[in-house]
Motif scaffolding. Structure first.
Motif, PDB file in Angstrom:
ATOM      1  N   GLY A  46     -32.506-108.604  40.976  1.00  0.00           N
ATOM      2  CA  GLY A  46     -30.416-109.105  40.456  1.00  0.00           C
ATOM      3  C   GLY A  46     -30.541-108.633  42.617  1.00  0.00           C
ATOM      4  O   GLY A  46     -30.925-108.455  43.011  1.00  0.00           O
ATOM      5  N   VAL A  47     -28.980-109.048  41.927  1.00  0.00           N
ATOM      6  CA  VAL A  47     -28.575-109.013  43.740  1.00  0.00           C
ATOM      7  C   VAL A  47     -27.349-108.304  43.784  1.00  0.00           C
ATOM      8  O   VAL A  47     -26.594-107.785  43.082  1.00  0.00           O
ATOM      9  CB  VAL A  47     -28.667-111.055  44.487  1.00  0.00           C
ATOM     10  N   ASN A  48     -27.534-107.421  45.085  1.00  0.00           N
ATOM     11  CA  ASN A  48     -26.996-106.059  44.878  1.00  0.00           C
ATOM     12  C   ASN A  48     -26.223-105.785  45.828  1.00  0.00           C
ATOM     13  O   ASN A  48     -26.519-106.666  47.420  1.00  0.00           O
ATOM     14  CB  ASN A  48     -27.473-104.803  44.673  1.00  0.00           C
TER      15      ASN A  48
ATOM     16  N   PRO B 274     -24.057-107.938  31.049  1.00  0.00           N
ATOM     17  CA  PRO B 274     -23.015-108.184  31.544  1.00  0.00           C
ATOM     18  C   PRO B 274     -23.650-108.617  32.776  1.00  0.00           C
ATOM     19  O   PRO B 274     -23.791-108.854  34.513  1.00  0.00           O
ATOM     20  CB  PRO B 274     -22.494-107.239  32.307  1.00  0.00           C
ATOM     21  N   VAL B 275     -24.685-110.603  33.096  1.00  0.00           N
ATOM     22  CA  VAL B 275     -24.675-111.227  33.559  1.00  0.00           C
ATOM     23  C   VAL B 275     -23.720-112.663  34.053  1.00  0.00           C
ATOM     24  O   VAL B 275     -22.516-112.627  33.403  1.00  0.00           O
ATOM     25  CB  VAL B 275     -25.649-112.099  33.250  1.00  0.00           C
ATOM     26  N   ALA B 276     -23.772-112.673  35.266  1.00  0.00           N
ATOM     27  CA  ALA B 276     -22.088-113.197  35.818  1.00  0.00           C
ATOM     28  C   ALA B 276     -22.511-114.688  35.855  1.00  0.00           C
ATOM     29  O   ALA B 276     -21.874-115.608  36.046  1.00  0.00           O
ATOM     30  CB  ALA B 276     -22.279-112.258  37.265  1.00  0.00           C
ATOM     31  N   LYS B 277     -24.163-114.603  36.570  1.00  0.00           N
ATOM     32  CA  LYS B 277     -24.239-115.817  37.208  1.00  0.00           C
ATOM     33  C   LYS B 277     -25.803-116.026  37.310  1.00  0.00           C
ATOM     34  O   LYS B 277     -26.055-115.064  37.969  1.00  0.00           O
ATOM     35  CB  LYS B 277     -23.380-116.743  38.205  1.00  0.00           C
ATOM     36  N   VAL B 278     -26.529-116.996  37.095  1.00  0.00           N
ATOM     37  CA  VAL B 278     -27.844-117.043  37.207  1.00  0.00           C
ATOM     38  C   VAL B 278     -28.356-117.972  38.244  1.00  0.00           C
ATOM     39  O   VAL B 278     -27.492-119.291  38.115  1.00  0.00           O
ATOM     40  CB  VAL B 278     -28.589-117.306  36.217  1.00  0.00           C
TER      41      VAL B 278
ATOM     42  N   GLN C 269     -31.268-120.076  46.462  1.00  0.00           N
ATOM     43  CA  GLN C 269     -29.657-119.702  46.068  1.00  0.00           C
ATOM     44  C   GLN C 269     -29.713-117.980  46.524  1.00  0.00           C
ATOM     45  O   GLN C 269     -28.486-118.114  45.532  1.00  0.00           O
ATOM     46  CB  GLN C 269     -30.191-120.390  44.851  1.00  0.00           C
ATOM     47  N   VAL C 270     -30.573-117.829  47.074  1.00  0.00           N
ATOM     48  CA  VAL C 270     -30.516-116.667  47.210  1.00  0.00           C
ATOM     49  C   VAL C 270     -28.961-116.265  48.188  1.00  0.00           C
ATOM     50  O   VAL C 270     -28.395-115.861  48.114  1.00  0.00           O
ATOM     51  CB  VAL C 270     -30.595-116.160  48.181  1.00  0.00           C
ATOM     52  N   ARG C 271     -28.731-116.959  49.290  1.00  0.00           N
ATOM     53  CA  ARG C 271     -27.393-117.121  49.509  1.00  0.00           C
ATOM     54  C   ARG C 271     -25.965-117.138  49.007  1.00  0.00           C
ATOM     55  O   ARG C 271     -25.113-116.478  49.137  1.00  0.00           O
ATOM     56  CB  ARG C 271     -27.055-118.281  51.338  1.00  0.00           C
TER      57      ARG C 271
ATOM     58  N   ALA D 169     -23.592-114.730  48.810  1.00  0.00           N
ATOM     59  CA  ALA D 169     -22.174-114.431  48.711  1.00  0.00           C
ATOM     60  C   ALA D 169     -21.369-114.463  47.675  1.00  0.00           C
ATOM     61  O   ALA D 169     -20.119-113.876  47.951  1.00  0.00           O
ATOM     62  CB  ALA D 169     -21.636-116.186  49.297  1.00  0.00           C
ATOM     63  N   ASP D 170     -21.545-114.859  46.700  1.00  0.00           N
ATOM     64  CA  ASP D 170     -20.657-114.403  45.440  1.00  0.00           C
ATOM     65  C   ASP D 170     -21.220-112.242  44.836  1.00  0.00           C
ATOM     66  O   ASP D 170     -19.521-112.389  44.223  1.00  0.00           O
ATOM     67  CB  ASP D 170     -21.449-114.888  44.156  1.00  0.00           C
ATOM     68  N   VAL D 171     -22.338-112.204  45.501  1.00  0.00           N
ATOM     69  CA  VAL D 171     -21.451-110.553  45.147  1.00  0.00           C
ATOM     70  C   VAL D 171     -21.169-110.430  45.787  1.00  0.00           C
ATOM     71  O   VAL D 171     -20.231-109.436  46.038  1.00  0.00           O
ATOM     72  CB  VAL D 171     -23.119-109.876  45.215  1.00  0.00           C
TER      73      VAL D 171
END
Length: 340
Positions: free
Chosen positions: A52-54, A307-311, A317-319, A323-325
């Motif tokens: 997950g990206v936090n 509750p997954v927003a986006k994969v 694609q980490v950047r 950016a989305d977070v």
């Protein structure tokens, strides 16, 4: 992305990882070839499948974390994957599905934005599931924070009434399902009336629209005040949350979705007499493996939705994920999947 293991199944000498050599904007998230981490005794090496990206990783990247963070650093406070190497007496074996999170991961030592990560054995949670990695990757930090807040932070019990302020956040949604499993009555907030049904669908007893002034609405539902309140919005609304809680009830400060981590003019006398204030940061050990297993089964049975927003696919694609977070335009958890 190539598979990280060699032909004989052993870990290679190098791996790909996202490395931050100094704080900055998104362009400091660089993909590099680095040595595969050598496992120390008492630690476990994990082949990362998803993470997950936090918000905390955005903070680390920008140099806004506390002094414990050092650079260069591979970020990532959580991850899921399979055991690559562990001590024989650890109870873990190669190929076993595991989750890990927190404990300085991605901050004082390298984290999960990589093909391999090493972590202390004590913060590894084994599990078994047929759920896809993009679902499982959304869960560890979210479940640990929710469960730890309810148990260690609030000591929530069956029959009590819980207010979750910030209820449509990933932690808020998880906390609601766990609180219902404990046997509590749950009041949960959203800033948008059209999301009330989303809260009802996961079992929330009383969805409430939060306009910044909740105390009167909560007292209309529970005249004496709630037994426990989980504060996820932040210090900007904390004084109002105090007004929702009964004498000898507890407020647990866990998150600051609105960005307010401190009260500039704090005085203890702003806490109503008899109301208790605590906080929760937490560690992997606060999420027992049996609790994690129950949540995984609830997801598999369709009783709970992650509750997954986006994969996102691959370290490239980490950047985009960060950016989305940072933009906070897509609610839910952002998950990066590797080796797919």
């Amino acid at each position: 992305m190539s598979h990280p293991t060699t032909a004989d199944g052993a870990a290679p000498a190098t791996m790909r990882a996202v490395v931050v050599t100094h704080p900055g904007d998104l362009d400091v998230l660089e993909i590099k070839d680095v040595p595969v981490p050598v496992r120390k005794p008492g630690w476990v090496r994990i082949e990362v499948k998803a993470f997950g990206v936090n918000e905390s990783e955005v903070t680390t990247r920008k140099g806004e974390s506390d002094a414990e963070v050092t650079y260069p650093r591979i970020p990532g406070i959580e991850g899921v994957g399979v055991v690559d190497e562990a001590d024989e007496d650890s109870g873990l074996h190669p190929g076993q599905q595991v989750a890990t999170m927190m404990g300085g991961m991605g901050r004082t030592y390298d984290g999960a934005y990589a093909q391999y990560v090493t972590v202390p054995a004590g913060q590894v949670i084994p599990f078994g599931t047929s759920l896809p990695w993009d679902v499982v990757g959304a869960l560890p930090e979210m479940f640990q924070t929710a469960y730890g807040s309810l148990t260690r932070g609030l000591e929530l019990k069956a029959g009590q009434t819980l207010l979750i302020r910030g209820g449509t956040s990933t932690v808020g949604l998880s906390a609601a399902t766990m609180a219902k499993e404990i046997g509590a009555t749950v009041i949960s907030t959203t800033r948008h009336a059209d999301r009330a049904e989303e809260l009802r669908a996961i079992g929330v007893d009383h969805p409430v629209v939060d306009d910044g002034h909740l105390a009167e609405k909560i007292r209309a539902l529970v005249p004496q005040g709630v037994d426990a309140a989980l504060e996820l919005v932040g210090c900007t609304v904390l004084p109002d949350t105090f007004g929702c809680v009964r004498v000898h009830g507890t407020v647990c400060f866990t998150g600051a979705l609105a960005g307010g981590w401190s009260l500039p003019d704090f005085t203890p006398f702003m806490i109503p007499g008899g109301v208790r204030l605590t906080s929760y940061g937490g560690q992997a050990t606060d999420l027992p493996s049996d609790v994690f297993a129950r949540q995984l089964q609830a997801l598999a049975d369709g009783r709970l939705t992650a509750p997954v927003a986006k994969v996102y696919h691959g370290l490239e694609q980490v950047r985009d994920a960060q950016a989305d977070v940072e933009s906070a335009t897509i609610p839910g958890k952002h998950v990066v999947v590797l080796n797919d």
